[in-house]
Design a protein around this motif. Structure first.
Motif, PDB file in Angstrom:
ATOM      1  N   GLY A   1       2.239   4.961  -6.694  1.00 35.25           N
ATOM      2  CA  GLY A   1       2.779   5.014  -8.123  1.00 35.25           C
ATOM      3  C   GLY A   1       2.167   6.188  -8.783  1.00 35.25           C
ATOM      4  O   GLY A   1       1.069   6.360  -8.915  1.00 35.25           O
ATOM      5  N   MET A   2       3.222   7.031  -9.052  1.00 35.78           N
ATOM      6  CA  MET A   2       2.833   8.448  -9.756  1.00 35.78           C
ATOM      7  C   MET A   2       2.810   8.275 -11.207  1.00 35.78           C
ATOM      8  O   MET A   2       3.942   7.836 -11.858  1.00 35.78           O
ATOM      9  N   GLU A   3       1.840   8.056 -11.974  1.00 35.88           N
ATOM     10  CA  GLU A   3       1.564   7.757 -13.338  1.00 35.88           C
ATOM     11  C   GLU A   3       1.646   9.190 -14.173  1.00 35.88           C
ATOM     12  O   GLU A   3       0.727   9.832 -14.157  1.00 35.88           O
ATOM     13  N   TYR A   4       2.569   9.133 -15.179  1.00 35.20           N
ATOM     14  CA  TYR A   4       2.713  10.086 -16.303  1.00 35.20           C
ATOM     15  C   TYR A   4       2.532   9.286 -17.515  1.00 35.20           C
ATOM     16  O   TYR A   4       3.210   8.420 -18.089  1.00 35.20           O
ATOM     17  N   PHE A   5       1.384   9.933 -18.129  1.00 34.62           N
ATOM     18  CA  PHE A   5       1.371   9.608 -19.790  1.00 34.62           C
ATOM     19  C   PHE A   5       2.000  10.432 -20.708  1.00 34.62           C
ATOM     20  O   PHE A   5       1.619  11.806 -20.441  1.00 34.62           O
ATOM     21  N   CYS A   6       2.740   9.813 -21.330  1.00 31.77           N
ATOM     22  CA  CYS A   6       3.770  10.665 -22.180  1.00 31.77           C
ATOM     23  C   CYS A   6       4.112  10.121 -23.522  1.00 31.77           C
ATOM     24  O   CYS A   6       3.242   9.144 -23.712  1.00 31.77           O
ATOM     25  N   SER A   7       4.867  10.699 -24.286  1.00 34.17           N
ATOM     26  CA  SER A   7       5.264   9.885 -25.464  1.00 34.17           C
ATOM     27  C   SER A   7       6.786   9.968 -25.635  1.00 34.17           C
ATOM     28  O   SER A   7       7.604  10.818 -24.964  1.00 34.17           O
TER      29      SER A   7
ATOM     30  N   ILE B   1      -2.719   8.262  -9.536  1.00 32.43           N
ATOM     31  CA  ILE B   1      -1.655   7.918  -8.413  1.00 32.43           C
ATOM     32  C   ILE B   1      -2.368   6.581  -7.919  1.00 32.43           C
ATOM     33  O   ILE B   1      -3.308   6.530  -7.330  1.00 32.43           O
ATOM     34  N   GLN B   2      -1.336   5.480  -7.893  1.00 32.13           N
ATOM     35  CA  GLN B   2      -1.814   4.205  -7.463  1.00 32.13           C
ATOM     36  C   GLN B   2      -1.513   4.231  -5.958  1.00 32.13           C
ATOM     37  O   GLN B   2      -0.415   4.922  -5.607  1.00 32.13           O
ATOM     38  N   ASN B   3      -2.143   3.768  -5.011  1.00 29.01           N
ATOM     39  CA  ASN B   3      -1.798   3.511  -3.449  1.00 29.01           C
ATOM     40  C   ASN B   3      -1.687   1.884  -3.491  1.00 29.01           C
ATOM     41  O   ASN B   3      -2.423   1.322  -3.440  1.00 29.01           O
ATOM     42  N   PHE B   4      -0.523   1.416  -3.580  1.00 31.01           N
ATOM     43  CA  PHE B   4      -0.395  -0.172  -3.845  1.00 31.01           C
ATOM     44  C   PHE B   4      -0.424  -0.652  -2.662  1.00 31.01           C
ATOM     45  O   PHE B   4      -0.927  -2.053  -2.511  1.00 31.01           O
ATOM     46  N   LYS B   5      -0.464  -0.207  -1.306  1.00 34.61           N
ATOM     47  CA  LYS B   5      -0.732  -0.852   0.011  1.00 34.61           C
ATOM     48  C   LYS B   5      -2.435  -1.164  -0.086  1.00 34.61           C
ATOM     49  O   LYS B   5      -2.732  -2.046   0.589  1.00 34.61           O
ATOM     50  N   ASN B   6      -3.145  -0.445  -0.738  1.00 32.84           N
ATOM     51  CA  ASN B   6      -4.482  -0.660  -0.742  1.00 32.84           C
ATOM     52  C   ASN B   6      -5.106  -1.779  -1.900  1.00 32.84           C
ATOM     53  O   ASN B   6      -6.191  -1.974  -1.732  1.00 32.84           O
ATOM     54  N   TRP B   7      -4.173  -2.182  -2.647  1.00 38.45           N
ATOM     55  CA  TRP B   7      -4.231  -3.153  -3.624  1.00 38.45           C
ATOM     56  C   TRP B   7      -3.983  -4.775  -2.667  1.00 38.45           C
ATOM     57  O   TRP B   7      -4.706  -5.494  -2.773  1.00 38.45           O
ATOM     58  N   SER B   8      -2.969  -4.556  -2.175  1.00 37.51           N
ATOM     59  CA  SER B   8      -2.546  -5.720  -1.250  1.00 37.51           C
ATOM     60  C   SER B   8      -1.481  -5.307  -0.302  1.00 37.51           C
ATOM     61  O   SER B   8      -0.271  -4.777  -0.676  1.00 37.51           O
ATOM     62  N   ALA B   9      -1.702  -5.478   1.072  1.00 38.42           N
ATOM     63  CA  ALA B   9      -0.910  -5.280   2.123  1.00 38.42           C
ATOM     64  C   ALA B   9       0.772  -5.969   1.853  1.00 38.42           C
ATOM     65  O   ALA B   9       1.743  -5.230   2.333  1.00 38.42           O
TER      66      ALA B   9
ATOM     67  N   LEU C   1       3.363  15.604  -5.581  1.00 39.37           N
ATOM     68  CA  LEU C   1       2.423  14.883  -4.560  1.00 39.37           C
ATOM     69  C   LEU C   1       2.224  15.620  -3.464  1.00 39.37           C
ATOM     70  O   LEU C   1       1.340  15.964  -2.692  1.00 39.37           O
ATOM     71  N   VAL C   2       3.343  16.490  -3.231  1.00 40.15           N
ATOM     72  CA  VAL C   2       3.204  17.612  -2.042  1.00 40.15           C
ATOM     73  C   VAL C   2       2.411  18.687  -2.401  1.00 40.15           C
ATOM     74  O   VAL C   2       1.522  19.269  -1.599  1.00 40.15           O
ATOM     75  N   GLY C   3       2.273  19.145  -3.678  1.00 40.21           N
ATOM     76  CA  GLY C   3       1.664  20.138  -4.041  1.00 40.21           C
ATOM     77  C   GLY C   3       0.130  19.954  -4.172  1.00 40.21           C
ATOM     78  O   GLY C   3      -0.883  20.766  -3.875  1.00 40.21           O
ATOM     79  N   LEU C   4      -0.255  18.547  -4.242  1.00 41.30           N
ATOM     80  CA  LEU C   4      -1.672  18.000  -4.127  1.00 41.30           C
ATOM     81  C   LEU C   4      -1.866  17.812  -2.658  1.00 41.30           C
ATOM     82  O   LEU C   4      -3.250  17.686  -2.428  1.00 41.30           O
TER      83      LEU C   4
ATOM     84  N   LEU D   1      -1.007  15.488  -0.605  1.00 42.49           N
ATOM     85  CA  LEU D   1      -1.225  14.239  -0.173  1.00 42.49           C
ATOM     86  C   LEU D   1       0.295  13.597   0.835  1.00 42.49           C
ATOM     87  O   LEU D   1       0.014  12.667   1.432  1.00 42.49           O
ATOM     88  N   ALA D   2       1.300  14.547   0.863  1.00 41.09           N
ATOM     89  CA  ALA D   2       2.241  14.033   1.645  1.00 41.09           C
ATOM     90  C   ALA D   2       3.273  15.310   2.030  1.00 41.09           C
ATOM     91  O   ALA D   2       2.945  16.338   1.070  1.00 41.09           O
ATOM     92  N   THR D   3       4.162  15.203   2.725  1.00 44.17           N
ATOM     93  CA  THR D   3       5.144  16.430   2.984  1.00 44.17           C
ATOM     94  C   THR D   3       6.459  15.877   2.270  1.00 44.17           C
ATOM     95  O   THR D   3       6.829  14.583   1.975  1.00 44.17           O
ATOM     96  N   THR D   4       7.365  16.737   1.778  1.00 48.09           N
ATOM     97  CA  THR D   4       8.532  16.523   1.303  1.00 48.09           C
ATOM     98  C   THR D   4       9.386  15.458   2.085  1.00 48.09           C
ATOM     99  O   THR D   4       9.992  14.551   1.344  1.00 48.09           O
ATOM    100  N   ALA D   5       9.406  15.796   3.452  1.00 46.07           N
ATOM    101  CA  ALA D   5      10.328  15.148   4.317  1.00 46.07           C
ATOM    102  C   ALA D   5       9.787  13.731   4.238  1.00 46.07           C
ATOM    103  O   ALA D   5      10.532  12.608   4.626  1.00 46.07           O
ATOM    104  N   GLU D   6       8.446  13.383   3.901  1.00 50.10           N
ATOM    105  CA  GLU D   6       8.127  11.771   4.234  1.00 50.10           C
ATOM    106  C   GLU D   6       8.296  11.038   2.963  1.00 50.10           C
ATOM    107  O   GLU D   6       8.465   9.736   2.831  1.00 50.10           O
ATOM    108  N   VAL D   7       8.909  11.476   1.815  1.00 46.69           N
ATOM    109  CA  VAL D   7       8.985  10.866   0.643  1.00 46.69           C
ATOM    110  C   VAL D   7      10.625  10.420   0.697  1.00 46.69           C
ATOM    111  O   VAL D   7      11.603  11.365   0.848  1.00 46.69           O
TER     112      VAL D   7
END
Length: 483
Positions: free
Chosen positions: A343-349, A323-331, A370-373, A375-381
């Protein structure tokens, strides 16, 4: 048919670096890119004013010539970003680099003691073979720590068991790091391991900003960079390429050149050669495997979520790998300071369950995980967008080396063709070493003799590239050589 001294396929870091180096020498290239943006996997995507990276690209290198080039093109538009990333496992965050006290607290004394005993066991009775990723890591960390911090995440990334991944990949990505080194770092604060940088440069508006500047510089010196241009075929006569046929604006166009440089997947390159290569070569091309990737960028109505640039998700109960947190790369990547973009990253084929999901299904999956981990609530997405990236990672399976040797031998037999970059060489390059292949390809056109296939053969993560051939003294001006 339009003629150029050099035709380049691919406007990622490797291809654009080659084009930039050419125009500095007064040589005018044409660059053909099938995508609608420059930068390849290192591009920056945008959605409703939010900017995000494809996979996370730190600008940190020990290759001095690459560092100089970055500064030359972007200058003071870099920002310094502190590096913070952690591992999420069993509902807890683990520091990376490993912190002895953090790990002890999260795992408990008993589990930590078992990890140490497992490590001591392998030091006394190491595995005799190191052909696979699994064997390589166990010999350096012990079986218990391997299963805790390496196995689940690595298998998410590659989609195959660690026992089927070649040790080459581990040797490239985590060379120089051992449990002993990690413990010493944790206890005494030392940090000599090349993987463990504390900060890095980053373009204020994302990595795509760098490659847009490269393309602009090329075009300012009369080079051409064509987007949305798909290469259909490479026409060859004997051991030379004569021209490229491409689809551009719904029409077929041809470009002839004296020299050709390509960063497109080497398997696709071979398949597009006319006349076709021998069956042995075609079979090798068909046999190379790739891991695909997609990112679900979620806009979250919360100012601060977690302090990391990204977190690695080792928890096996979710499909997301990182999971990328883009704000912490650059505001500047997030236009509303009261919100965040993840950024929720999924490796797949291509063709598997995750890849075949609709965008709506993927946004729902990413939100649920994200909610299951916690890190946020459903209402916030509030919103989300999906970006798919085929052929993101070359796979190091048990057969790749033999197939790649066949392809390398064939391509080297074509006098005016050079393959560069991650997919052009089917090698897990970072952008700095991809750029280095582009730089050396240009030097070859100018009369020098560099074997591009030597780049990244014995490198660790962000290690210096060096060669041991006295006849190539000019390399010392190009390459930082302090190991």
């Amino acid at each position: 048919m339009k003629h150029y001294p050099v035709a380049i396929v691919g406007a990622g870091p490797a291809g654009l670096t080659a084009a930039y180096e050419l125009v500095k020498q007064g040589i005018i290239p044409v660059v053909l890119e099938k995508g609608d943006k420059v930068g390849g996997i290192a591009r920056t995507e945008t959605y409703k004013g939010y900017r995000f990276d494809i996979g996370g690209h730190r600008f940190y290198t020990k290759v001095e010539a690459v560092q100089q080039l970055w500064q030359e093109v972007l200058g003071n538009e870099f920002i310094k970003v502190p590096r913070l990333s952690r591992i999420f496992y069993r509902g807890k965050f683990f520091n990376y680099p490993i912190s002895a006290f953090n790990t002890l607290f999260n795992l408990g004394i008993i589990e930590s003691a078992l990890i140490i005993l497992s490590y001591l066991k392998v030091r006394i009775w190491p595995l005799r073979e190191e052909k696979t990723f699994e064997q390589w890591v166990i010999n350096r960390f012990g079986e218990r720590l391997y299963k805790t911090f390496f196995k689940t995440y690595t298998e998410k990334v590659w989609g195959i068991p660690c026992s089927e991944i070649q040790a080459d990949w581990a040797a490239q990505r985590i060379k120089g790091l051992s449990l002993t080194t990690a413990i010493i770092n944790a206890l005494f604060g030392s940090n000599d391991t090349k993987t463990l940088i504390k900060e890095f440069d980053y373009p204020a508006l994302g990595p795509g900003m760098m490659w847009e500047k490269f393309a602009e510089a090329v075009e300012n010196k009369d080079g051409k960079v064509y987007l949305d241009t798909k290469v259909i075929s490479f026409e060859r006569e004997g051991n030379k390429i004569k021209s490229i046929t491409a689809e551009q604006n719904g029409e077929l166009v041809q470009y002839s050149a004296d020299n050709f440089i390509t960063s497109m997947p080497i398997s696709a390159l071979v398949a597009r050669l006319k006349p076709q290569p021998p069956e042995e070569v075609l079979h090798a091309a068909r046999s190379l495997k790739y891991r695909d990737f997609l990112i679900v960028s979620l806009i979250v109505n919360r100012k601060d979520l977690f302090p990391d640039n990204w977190i690695y998700i080792h928890s096996p109960e979710v499909k997301v790998g990182r999971i990328q947190n883009f704000k912490n790369w650059s505001a500047a990547l997030v236009p509303d300071a009261s919100k965040s973009c993840l950024g929720m990253e999924y490796f797949c084929s291509v063709g598997d369950e995750v890849w075949e999901m609709s965008d709506a299904q993927l946004i729902e999956l990413a939100t649920r995980e994200l909610v299951g981990l916690g890190l946020a609530t459903t209402a916030e997405v509030e919103d989300g967008v999906v970006i798919r990236q085929p052929k993101a990672y070359p796979v190091y399976d048990g057969e790749y080396r033999g197939h790649l040797q066949v392809l390398e031998g064939f391509v080297k037999g074509i006098e005016n063709l050079q393959t560069i970059g991650r997919n052009g060489m089917h090698r897990y390059n970072n952008q700095d070493h991809s750029m280095l292949t582009g730089m050396l390809a240009v030097r070859n056109i100018l009369g020098e003799k560099h074997d591009l296939w030597d780049v990244n053969t014995e490198r660790s993560y962000y290690e210096d590239f060096s060669v041991d051939r006295s006849k190539e003294k000019k390399d010392s001006d190009l390459i930082s050589q302090s190991i």
